[in-house]
Structure formats: structure tokens, C-alpha cells
Design a protein around this motif. Structure first.
Motif, PDB file in Angstrom:
ATOM      1  N   ALA A   1       0.822  -1.211   0.000  1.00 33.45           N
ATOM      2  CA  ALA A   1       0.000   0.000   0.000  1.00 33.45           C
ATOM      3  C   ALA A   1       0.854   1.259   0.000  1.00 33.45           C
ATOM      4  O   ALA A   1       0.372   2.346  -0.309  1.00 33.45           O
ATOM      5  N   ASP A   2       2.124   1.124   0.316  1.00 31.61           N
ATOM      6  CA  ASP A   2       3.052   2.245   0.441  1.00 31.61           C
ATOM      7  C   ASP A   2       3.323   2.903  -0.914  1.00 31.61           C
ATOM      8  O   ASP A   2       3.656   2.224  -1.889  1.00 31.61           O
ATOM      9  N   GLU A   3       3.200   4.225  -0.963  1.00 31.21           N
ATOM     10  CA  GLU A   3       3.463   4.952  -2.211  1.00 31.21           C
ATOM     11  C   GLU A   3       4.925   4.829  -2.638  1.00 31.21           C
ATOM     12  O   GLU A   3       5.227   4.905  -3.821  1.00 31.21           O
ATOM     13  N   ARG A   4       5.836   4.635  -1.689  1.00 31.62           N
ATOM     14  CA  ARG A   4       7.252   4.446  -2.056  1.00 31.62           C
ATOM     15  C   ARG A   4       7.428   3.166  -2.875  1.00 31.62           C
ATOM     16  O   ARG A   4       8.366   3.058  -3.653  1.00 31.62           O
ATOM     17  N   ALA A   5       6.530   2.202  -2.686  1.00 26.96           N
ATOM     18  CA  ALA A   5       6.595   0.972  -3.475  1.00 26.96           C
ATOM     19  C   ALA A   5       6.396   1.278  -4.958  1.00 26.96           C
ATOM     20  O   ALA A   5       7.023   0.640  -5.810  1.00 26.96           O
ATOM     21  N   ARG A   6       5.561   2.256  -5.267  1.00 27.16           N
ATOM     22  CA  ARG A   6       5.363   2.662  -6.671  1.00 27.16           C
ATOM     23  C   ARG A   6       6.668   3.175  -7.263  1.00 27.16           C
ATOM     24  O   ARG A   6       7.034   2.839  -8.384  1.00 27.16           O
ATOM     25  N   GLU A   7       7.356   4.011  -6.494  1.00 22.78           N
ATOM     26  CA  GLU A   7       8.606   4.588  -6.980  1.00 22.78           C
ATOM     27  C   GLU A   7       9.679   3.521  -7.155  1.00 22.78           C
ATOM     28  O   GLU A   7      10.394   3.522  -8.155  1.00 22.78           O
ATOM     29  N   ARG A   8       9.789   2.609  -6.194  1.00 26.40           N
ATOM     30  CA  ARG A   8      10.782   1.533  -6.311  1.00 26.40           C
ATOM     31  C   ARG A   8      10.480   0.653  -7.518  1.00 26.40           C
ATOM     32  O   ARG A   8      11.384   0.265  -8.253  1.00 26.40           O
ATOM     33  N   PHE A   9       9.195   0.341  -7.731  1.00 33.37           N
ATOM     34  CA  PHE A   9       8.841  -0.484  -8.886  1.00 33.37           C
ATOM     35  C   PHE A   9       9.114   0.275 -10.187  1.00 33.37           C
ATOM     36  O   PHE A   9       9.575  -0.316 -11.159  1.00 33.37           O
ATOM     37  N   ALA A  10       8.852   1.572 -10.205  1.00 35.41           N
ATOM     38  CA  ALA A  10       9.151   2.383 -11.396  1.00 35.41           C
ATOM     39  C   ALA A  10      10.642   2.314 -11.721  1.00 35.41           C
ATOM     40  O   ALA A  10      11.030   2.204 -12.897  1.00 35.41           O
ATOM     41  N   CYS A  11      11.483   2.357 -10.700  1.00 30.46           N
ATOM     42  CA  CYS A  11      12.935   2.246 -10.911  1.00 30.46           C
ATOM     43  C   CYS A  11      13.297   0.884 -11.496  1.00 30.46           C
ATOM     44  O   CYS A  11      14.101   0.789 -12.430  1.00 30.46           O
ATOM     45  N   ARG A  12      12.715  -0.170 -10.940  1.00 32.75           N
ATOM     46  CA  ARG A  12      12.998  -1.525 -11.457  1.00 32.75           C
ATOM     47  C   ARG A  12      12.535  -1.665 -12.899  1.00 32.75           C
ATOM     48  O   ARG A  12      13.226  -2.254 -13.734  1.00 32.75           O
ATOM     49  N   LEU A  13      11.363  -1.125 -13.201  1.00 28.23           N
ATOM     50  CA  LEU A  13      10.832  -1.192 -14.559  1.00 28.23           C
ATOM     51  C   LEU A  13      11.705  -0.393 -15.530  1.00 28.23           C
ATOM     52  O   LEU A  13      12.000  -0.847 -16.642  1.00 28.23           O
ATOM     53  N   ALA A  14      12.137   0.791 -15.115  1.00 26.46           N
ATOM     54  CA  ALA A  14      13.011   1.612 -15.955  1.00 26.46           C
ATOM     55  C   ALA A  14      14.338   0.902 -16.202  1.00 26.46           C
ATOM     56  O   ALA A  14      14.862   0.908 -17.325  1.00 26.46           O
ATOM     57  N   GLU A  15      14.874   0.276 -15.161  1.00 26.95           N
ATOM     58  CA  GLU A  15      16.137  -0.455 -15.316  1.00 26.95           C
ATOM     59  C   GLU A  15      15.971  -1.613 -16.307  1.00 26.95           C
ATOM     60  O   GLU A  15      16.821  -1.828 -17.179  1.00 26.95           O
ATOM     61  N   LYS A  16      14.892  -2.343 -16.182  1.00 25.88           N
ATOM     62  CA  LYS A  16      14.653  -3.473 -17.094  1.00 25.88           C
ATOM     63  C   LYS A  16      14.541  -2.982 -18.535  1.00 25.88           C
ATOM     64  O   LYS A  16      15.135  -3.566 -19.447  1.00 25.88           O
ATOM     65  N   ALA A  17      13.794  -1.916 -18.748  1.00 26.73           N
ATOM     66  CA  ALA A  17      13.638  -1.370 -20.105  1.00 26.73           C
ATOM     67  C   ALA A  17      14.987  -0.889 -20.637  1.00 26.73           C
ATOM     68  O   ALA A  17      15.306  -1.105 -21.819  1.00 26.73           O
ATOM     69  N   TYR A  18      15.778  -0.236 -19.799  1.00 29.88           N
ATOM     70  CA  TYR A  18      17.107   0.229 -20.205  1.00 29.88           C
ATOM     71  C   TYR A  18      17.980  -0.942 -20.643  1.00 29.88           C
ATOM     72  O   TYR A  18      18.656  -0.884 -21.675  1.00 29.88           O
ATOM     73  N   ARG A  19      17.955  -2.018 -19.874  1.00 34.33           N
ATOM     74  CA  ARG A  19      18.761  -3.202 -20.229  1.00 34.33           C
ATOM     75  C   ARG A  19      18.301  -3.830 -21.540  1.00 34.33           C
ATOM     76  O   ARG A  19      19.081  -4.481 -22.226  1.00 34.33           O
ATOM     77  N   LEU A  20      17.034  -3.641 -21.877  1.00 35.32           N
ATOM     78  CA  LEU A  20      16.504  -4.128 -23.158  1.00 35.32           C
ATOM     79  C   LEU A  20      16.686  -3.091 -24.273  1.00 35.32           C
ATOM     80  O   LEU A  20      16.147  -3.254 -25.358  1.00 35.32           O
ATOM     81  N   ARG A  21      17.422  -2.016 -23.953  1.00 36.95           N
ATOM     82  CA  ARG A  21      17.759  -0.940 -24.896  1.00 36.95           C
ATOM     83  C   ARG A  21      16.553  -0.110 -25.343  1.00 36.95           C
ATOM     84  O   ARG A  21      16.476   0.343 -26.479  1.00 36.95           O
ATOM     85  N   HIS A  22      15.607   0.058 -24.434  1.00 42.37           N
ATOM     86  CA  HIS A  22      14.449   0.908 -24.694  1.00 42.37           C
ATOM     87  C   HIS A  22      14.656   2.266 -24.035  1.00 42.37           C
ATOM     88  O   HIS A  22      15.263   2.364 -22.973  1.00 42.37           O
TER      89      HIS A  22
END
Length: 143
Positions: free
Chosen positions: A12-33
Motif C-alpha cells: 500500500a506504500d506509495e514508495r513501493a510505486r517509486e521503487r517499482f518504477a525504478c525496477r521497470l526503468a532499469e529493465k527497459a534500459y537493459r533491453l535498450r528501450h
């Protein structure tokens, strides 16, 4: 039309959204997006800027803050909070409260939903708005 992925988090924590956004951005970056993270405001963008450096040991996610569309973009991941700061990218991670402007610049959009009731209500409204515009919607329940 964009494909819009709704990621439903157990926290429920809003910080969880930010942490997940970072993980998602990192994954996309590694896939060269390329990625643009649309923050709710300047403070939220600055917080994400800091978090992208520290969210995971050993992680390197090159990024930069953008305030207007006039500045040259050199990083594959940008963080903005204003409509002029939006940069066309392969993926838009929307952390703002409303539909992002200029959706046509993004083939994919990510919405991150925590289990808090207020966040779920806002996300339901966004889901309806995306659907009424004809976007393809996907839901991912994450444990």
C-alpha cells in the motif's frame, strides 16, 4: 494507440510505486528501450532522480531530469513533471494523477497501482479513461 500496462502491487506504500518504477526503468534500459518517467511534480521528480541512483546495489540506470522539451536529451531515461518536459520514448511510466498528455508519443505506458484504496480509485478512473480512448489494456498482478 498505446498499450497500457497496469501493474498491481501488493504493498500500500506509495514508495513501493517509486521503487517499482525504478525496477521497470532499469529493465527497459537493459533491453535498450528509451523511457520517460512522468512524475507528479518537481519534488517527486527529484526524489526519483535520487532513488534511481540508490534503489538497488550495483545498479546503473543513466537518467536525467527534463523540465522543458528544449533541452537536449542525452540519457536513455528521462524524468519530467511538465507537459513540455515529456520526451517521446519507447515506454512512459506515469506516476502522475492524470492521463499523461501527448500519449501518441508512446507505444507503451505503465501505470503502477498500490493496494491503498485511494490509489486504486484513481487507477480505476485512469483505466476507464484509457479504455474510452481505445488503448489496449493489460493488467499484471504482482505478489
Amino acid at each position: 494507440m498505446a498499450r497500457v500496462d497496469f501493474y498491481l502491487l501488493a504493498e500500500a506504500d506509495e514508495r513501493a510505486r517509486e521503487r517499482f518504477a525504478c525496477r521497470l526503468a532499469e529493465k527497459a534500459y537493459r533491453l535498450r528501450h528509451s523511457v520517460h518517467i512522468h512524475a507528479p511534480d518537481r519534488a517527486g521528480a527529484a526524489q526519483l532522480d535520487d532513488l534511481l541512483w540508490t534503489f538497488r546495489d550495483g545498479s546503473f540506470v543513466p537518467h536525467q531530469l527534463t523540465e522543458s522539451g528544449e533541452a537536449p536529451v542525452e540519457a536513455p531515461i528521462t524524468i519530467g513533471w511538465t507537459a513540455p518536459g515529456l520526451r517521446a520514448a519507447d515506454l512512459l511510466i506515469n506516476l502522475s494523477e492524470a492521463l499523461p498528455p501527448e500519449l501518441g508519443s508512446f507505444p507503451r505506458v505503465a501505470e503502477i497501482v498500490t493496494s491503498g484504496e485511494e490509489r486504486k480509485q484513481r487507477s480505476r478512473a485512469l483505466f476507464s479513461a484509457y479504455r474510452s480512448q481505445g488503448h489496449t489494456l493489460e493488467i499484471h498482478e504482482l505478489a
